[in-house]
Design a protein around this motif. Structure first.
Motif, short mmCIF file in Angstrom:
data_model
loop_
_atom_site.label_atom_id
_atom_site.label_comp_id
_atom_site.label_asym_id
_atom_site.label_seq_id
_atom_site.Cartn_x
_atom_site.Cartn_y
_atom_site.Cartn_z
N VAL A 1 0.87 -1.17 0.00
CA VAL A 1 0.00 0.00 0.00
C VAL A 1 0.91 1.22 0.00
CG1 VAL A 1 -2.06 -1.05 1.00
CG2 VAL A 1 -0.28 -0.20 2.53
N TYR A 2 0.51 2.22 -0.80
CA TYR A 2 1.31 3.44 -0.95
C TYR A 2 0.38 4.63 -0.80
CZ TYR A 2 4.78 6.68 -2.79
OH TYR A 2 5.67 7.70 -2.93
N LYS A 3 0.80 5.59 0.03
CA LYS A 3 -0.01 6.79 0.28
C LYS A 3 0.76 8.02 -0.19
CE LYS A 3 0.28 8.61 4.22
NZ LYS A 3 0.30 8.87 5.66
N ALA A 4 0.16 8.75 -1.11
CA ALA A 4 0.71 10.04 -1.55
C ALA A 4 -0.08 11.16 -0.88
CB ALA A 4 0.62 10.16 -3.07
N THR A 5 0.57 12.29 -0.70
CA THR A 5 -0.09 13.49 -0.17
C THR A 5 0.34 14.67 -1.03
OG1 THR A 5 1.72 14.05 1.35
CG2 THR A 5 -0.02 12.58 2.21
N PRO A 6 -0.36 15.80 -0.93
CA PRO A 6 -0.01 16.95 -1.78
C PRO A 6 1.24 17.71 -1.35
CG PRO A 6 -1.87 17.49 -0.39
CD PRO A 6 -1.58 16.03 -0.17
N THR A 7 2.03 17.15 -0.44
CA THR A 7 3.29 17.81 -0.08
C THR A 7 4.25 17.83 -1.27
OG1 THR A 7 4.15 15.75 0.82
CG2 THR A 7 3.14 17.28 2.38
N ILE A 8 4.05 16.94 -2.22
CA ILE A 8 4.89 16.91 -3.43
C ILE A 8 4.08 17.34 -4.64
CG2 ILE A 8 6.22 15.44 -4.99
CD1 ILE A 8 7.09 13.84 -2.54
N ALA A 9 3.04 16.62 -4.97
CA ALA A 9 2.23 16.92 -6.16
C ALA A 9 0.75 16.82 -5.78
CB ALA A 9 2.56 15.97 -7.29
N ASN A 10 -0.09 17.48 -6.57
CA ASN A 10 -1.53 17.46 -6.27
C ASN A 10 -2.16 16.15 -6.75
OD1 ASN A 10 -2.41 17.70 -9.04
ND2 ASN A 10 -1.93 19.88 -8.95
N LEU A 11 -3.42 15.97 -6.37
CA LEU A 11 -4.14 14.74 -6.70
C LEU A 11 -4.19 14.49 -8.20
CD1 LEU A 11 -6.00 12.32 -6.15
CD2 LEU A 11 -7.92 13.94 -6.04
N PHE B 1 -4.38 8.48 -2.25
CA PHE B 1 -3.99 9.88 -2.10
C PHE B 1 -4.78 10.48 -0.95
CE2 PHE B 1 -3.87 14.40 -2.85
CZ PHE B 1 -2.60 14.61 -3.36
N ARG B 2 -4.07 11.08 0.00
CA ARG B 2 -4.72 11.70 1.16
C ARG B 2 -4.43 13.19 1.16
NH1 ARG B 2 -2.50 12.28 6.07
NH2 ARG B 2 -3.93 13.30 7.47
N GLU B 3 -5.49 13.97 1.07
CA GLU B 3 -5.36 15.43 1.11
C GLU B 3 -4.97 15.88 2.51
OE1 GLU B 3 -5.39 17.58 -1.25
OE2 GLU B 3 -6.55 16.75 -2.90
N ILE B 4 -4.17 16.91 2.59
CA ILE B 4 -3.84 17.52 3.88
C ILE B 4 -5.10 18.18 4.42
CG2 ILE B 4 -2.40 19.25 5.02
CD1 ILE B 4 -0.82 16.86 3.96
N ASP C 1 -2.87 11.23 -12.70
CA ASP C 1 -2.55 11.16 -14.13
C ASP C 1 -1.21 10.49 -14.38
OD1 ASP C 1 -4.93 12.45 -14.56
OD2 ASP C 1 -4.04 14.38 -15.09
N LEU C 2 -0.25 10.76 -13.52
CA LEU C 2 1.07 10.15 -13.68
C LEU C 2 0.97 8.63 -13.59
CD1 LEU C 2 4.03 10.98 -14.07
CD2 LEU C 2 4.25 11.03 -11.60
N GLN D 1 9.65 17.47 -12.49
CA GLN D 1 10.21 18.51 -11.62
C GLN D 1 9.20 19.64 -11.42
OE1 GLN D 1 13.26 17.84 -10.14
NE2 GLN D 1 12.97 15.94 -11.27
N LYS D 2 8.51 20.02 -12.48
CA LYS D 2 7.51 21.08 -12.39
C LYS D 2 6.34 20.68 -11.48
CE LYS D 2 4.79 24.22 -15.21
NZ LYS D 2 4.33 24.58 -16.53
N MET D 3 5.99 19.39 -11.50
CA MET D 3 4.92 18.88 -10.62
C MET D 3 5.35 18.92 -9.15
SD MET D 3 3.55 15.47 -12.47
CE MET D 3 2.89 15.44 -14.12
N GLY D 4 6.65 18.90 -8.90
CA GLY D 4 7.15 18.89 -7.53
C GLY D 4 7.97 17.68 -7.16
#
Length: 157
Positions: free
Chosen positions: A8-18, A64-67, A23-24, A114-117
């Motif tokens: 399981v992998y959790k992304a947050t908007p600290t790097i890139a948005n949802l 993906f978990r929003e802050i 899309d990536l 890089q532009k995405m963060g």
């Protein structure tokens, strides 16, 4: 032959948005992930947790978990199989330093990341991540107990 593992992998908007994150993964079949952490006070770059354990054939359930949302609330992005080849020739080289991560070779794709963060691996100096194939299944319901502390990648059992 080893059995494929599930993660399981959790992304947050600290790097890139949802939208960029989704899309990536869904369109570009890529999950950006550095092999190493930023250096500690002594300048040592620790390997990112579990990165060396994720192998081709393994499944990553991606969320993906929003802050600002409750810890119990994360959006499923999908379930993906880690693969060792890209459908886009010349975009990646694989594998990277005792992992099953790929190195981004395409300068335009790297600039977009890089532009995405998404930053480059702090030790290796280039962008890395897993090559993916979307599976025709939904990830299991999100459980916040999978991610104690700041963990973003955990084995799913």
């Amino acid at each position: 032959m080893t059995m494929a593992q599930k993660w399981v992998y959790k992304a947050t908007p600290t790097i890139a948005n949802l939208n960029d994150t989704r899309d990536l993964a869904a369109q570009e079949c890529f999950l950006a992930k550095a092999a190493h952490e930023r250096p500690n006070e002594q300048g040592h770059h620790a390997r990112a947790d579990h990165v060396k354990d994720v192998l081709v054939g393994d499944v990553i359930h991606f969320y993906f978990r929003e802050i600002g949302t409750t810890a119990d609330n994360a959006l499923p992005i999908g379930s993906f199989e880690v693969v060792g080849a890209s459908p886009v020739p010349g975009r990646f080289t694989w594998p990277v330093e005792e992992t099953h991560l790929a190195r981004v070779l395409d300068p335009a794709f790297d600039a977009r990341l890089q532009k995405m963060g998404y930053g480059r691996d702090p030790k290796l100096g280039f962008t890395t991540g897993w090559l993916l194939r979307r599976l025709d299944q939904h990830p299991p319901p999100y459980d916040r107990t999978w991610f104690p502390g700041n963990h973003v990648l955990r084995k799913y059992s």
